[in-house]
Design an enzyme around this catalytic site. Structure first.
Site, PDB file in Angstrom:
ATOM      1  N   TYR A  53     -22.715 -42.623   9.466  1.00  0.00           N
ATOM      2  CA  TYR A  53     -22.642 -42.355  10.902  1.00  0.00           C
ATOM      3  C   TYR A  53     -23.828 -41.494  11.359  1.00  0.00           C
ATOM      4  CZ  TYR A  53     -17.695 -43.819  10.617  1.00  0.00           C
ATOM      5  OH  TYR A  53     -16.526 -44.513  10.398  1.00  0.00           O
ATOM      6  N   PRO A 206      -8.363 -47.832  17.245  1.00  0.00           N
ATOM      7  CA  PRO A 206      -6.979 -47.827  17.739  1.00  0.00           C
ATOM      8  C   PRO A 206      -6.860 -48.258  19.192  1.00  0.00           C
ATOM      9  CG  PRO A 206      -7.823 -45.592  17.657  1.00  0.00           C
ATOM     10  CD  PRO A 206      -8.845 -46.450  16.985  1.00  0.00           C
ATOM     11  N   LEU A 207      -7.961 -48.148  19.934  1.00  0.00           N
ATOM     12  CA  LEU A 207      -7.969 -48.595  21.329  1.00  0.00           C
ATOM     13  C   LEU A 207      -8.673 -49.935  21.490  1.00  0.00           C
ATOM     14  CD1 LEU A 207      -8.744 -45.224  23.172  1.00  0.00           C
ATOM     15  CD2 LEU A 207      -6.525 -46.285  22.716  1.00  0.00           C
ATOM     16  N   GLN A 286     -12.288 -35.806  27.274  1.00  0.00           N
ATOM     17  CA  GLN A 286     -11.745 -36.961  26.569  1.00  0.00           C
ATOM     18  C   GLN A 286     -10.967 -36.515  25.335  1.00  0.00           C
ATOM     19  OE1 GLN A 286     -14.720 -39.848  25.440  1.00  0.00           O
ATOM     20  NE2 GLN A 286     -13.222 -41.493  25.253  1.00  0.00           N
TER      21      GLN A 286
END
Length: 312
Positions: A53, A206-207, A286
């Site tokens: 990442y 997950p979204l 968020q």
């Protein structure tokens, strides 16, 4: 923040974890620090990153800097195995590379140990026993506390756990796989294997790359700057069929005074195998929204209705 058991281990983790794949790409040092501190303040204790990442290393570096002395307060997850250079040498699951990769991650994260170290994807060129022996050595040395796998098939999980049992090596305790209301393929074969081996499941996407965030509507332009504006993600999930499912799910939520975000998280947390829902964030606000989206405990009738709207 609700705490949940992490598979068969003694670890307890927050029901929502922070995904750190934005660090070093979309978020610079200051923005990363703000997001990490907001997560800590919200009670998030699971932080998920990987060596790959942030353009190969920046996410771990920025996360380590942002955590500072709070490192001891959290469960730190990182991964190895994907290519860290273009030579083809710094990747995979060979003993040589596992031992090299962990030292590099420990340096970047500025820590003496990794709580859960994931093999990011299977390596067809290396016998799983070689990888497990290297990981077992790291556990015995105290550099890694638990190990996991990601993107393994049910058969590959079965084989790895059998090798660990036969050779008296540290077994996998967890797995990471794509799972959401719009991506339920793992329920057929993989989820039973996860349950059989008492693994902790950390679902990624997950979204559904943002489809379940409520930002996207059928017949409307994509919001600028969002993940699904990138074909890498949109090609997988952005289509009229999924948008129609999302519209029905939104109506289901509205009728109950809930949000789509609460549904996406609550539905995953209703699965006993799910230890935590890993959610990325680009702003402190968020983070707070994600942390506050865990209060919906779906009942049997609600789960059955969701299955009719978004069948596996």
């Amino acid at each position: 923040m609700l705490q949940r058991a992490f598979g068969a281990t003694t670890l307890q983790v927050s029901a929502v974890g922070l995904g750190c794949n934005n660090f070093g790409i979309r978020l610079d040092r200051a923005a990363t620090t703000a997001v990490v501190h907001a997560a800590l303040d919200a009670g998030i204790t699971l932080f998920d990153t990987a060596d790959i990442y942030g353009n190969r290393g920046a996410s771990e570096t920025l996360l380590g800097e942002a955590l500072g002395a709070r490192r001891k307060d959290i469960v730190l997850v990182t991964k190895f195995g994907l290519p860290m250079d273009d030579s083809g040498r710094r990747q995979g699951g060979s003993r040589r590379y596992v031992l090299e990769a962990v030292e590099a991650s420990l340096r970047r994260l500025n820590t003496e140990w990794i709580d859960v170290y994931y093999f990011h994807r299977p390596d067809a060129k290396t016998p799983i026993e070689e990888t497990l022996r290297a990981l077992d050595a790291l556990v015995r040395a105290g550099k890694v506390r638990h190990i996991g796998c990601s993107n393994f098939s049910p058969g590959q999980i079965d084989a790895a756990q059998e090798v660990a049992r036969e050779k008296h090596l540290t077994p996998f305790c967890a797995t990471q796989d794509q799972y959401s209301l719009l991506a339920r393929e793992i329920e057929r074969d993989l989820l039973p294997a996860i349950a059989r081996h008492r693994l902790a499941l950390l679902p990624y996407f997950p979204l559904a790359s943002g489809m379940l965030s409520g930002k996207y509507r059928l017949g409307r332009p994509l919001p600028a700057g969002t993940r699904l504006a990138n074909p890498r993600y949109s090609d997988r999930v952005l289509n009229d069929a999924n948008l129609r499912v999302v519209e029905r799910l939104k109506a289901f939520c509205t009728a109950r005074g809930r949000t789509l975000l609460q549904l996406a998280f609550g539905w995953l947390l209703a699965r006993p195998e799910v230890a935590s829902v890993i959610a990325g964030a680009s702003t402190p606000e968020q983070v707070r929204q994600n942390a506050g989206a865990t209060g919906w405990q779906l009942d049997t009738d609600e789960l059955a209705e969701i299955d009719r709207i978004a069948p596996g």
